[in-house]
Design a protein around this motif. Sequence first.
Motif: not given
Length: 277
Positions: A32, A35-36, A38-40, A42-43, A87, A139, A143
């Motif tokens: 994961r 994915l973590g 990638l989320v970071g 995006v935020l 990113s 991504a 965003a």
Amino acid sequence: MAGSTTGSTTGSMTGSMTGLVRAEFLKLTSTRLWLGLLVGAVLLTALSAGFSAGFAGMDSGFGGTSPGLDTVEALRNVYGSSAFGGSYLFAAILGITAMTGEYRYQTITPTFLATPRRSPVVAAKFLANAVMGVLFGLAGALAALVTGAIVISIRGYGLGLDEPRVWSGLGLALLAVALWAMIGVGVGTLVRNQIAAIIGLILIVYLLEQLLVFGLIALDLDAVARLLPSMASSAMVQATTPITTLLSWWQGALVMLGYAGVFTGLGTALSVRRDVS
């Protein structure tokens, strides 16, 4: 006969590399972590785009005002620069873990035993992470577009999405993030300790390099400062900075390609020579 043999050999090598790249994608997506990260990305990108759009046209703190949202420069900062800035470090960290994770969990030995020629393995890691870098950039771009458009609309300006230079800036942001992902693999090859490599990269990007930029500019060595990775990346995405004039986008791209090439060469050479246990 000779042509048939050559074609067969080439096809075998291509198929082998394709298999190695697929294996690297499987490794990257089997946990994961990606994915973590990638989320970071995006935020952070959303925050950066919102901040950039919210404060565009205001006092920059360097004796002038930043470009307003009625200019292409500001729109490129909101969309392209934010997509890159939010990113690239996450993509670079993913690249670092692609190599250091192998040493940390002792999977590097079976990897090299399965493919005795180490150069194709390293090349596959670079290719796989470059593609993941593009994914992170996409991504981030989404965003930046969503958050930036919301803030720009609230401030009563046009979104500027009909401006070709906005989209070219976003495209260059994707390339820049991909190059940083490749640089991350190179860093992970040079510094096999995962924690040390990640902390070292963060310190260099956010502290040491920034101090070096200001120091070089203070010494009237702007031409040298422009060649540093952060400045070359900013040039690629056609960002604006109040402290100096950046390279053109294509010059920044060549500089970043040079960095990626150096790290690729060093990483490949060291991985071939080092022993694994």
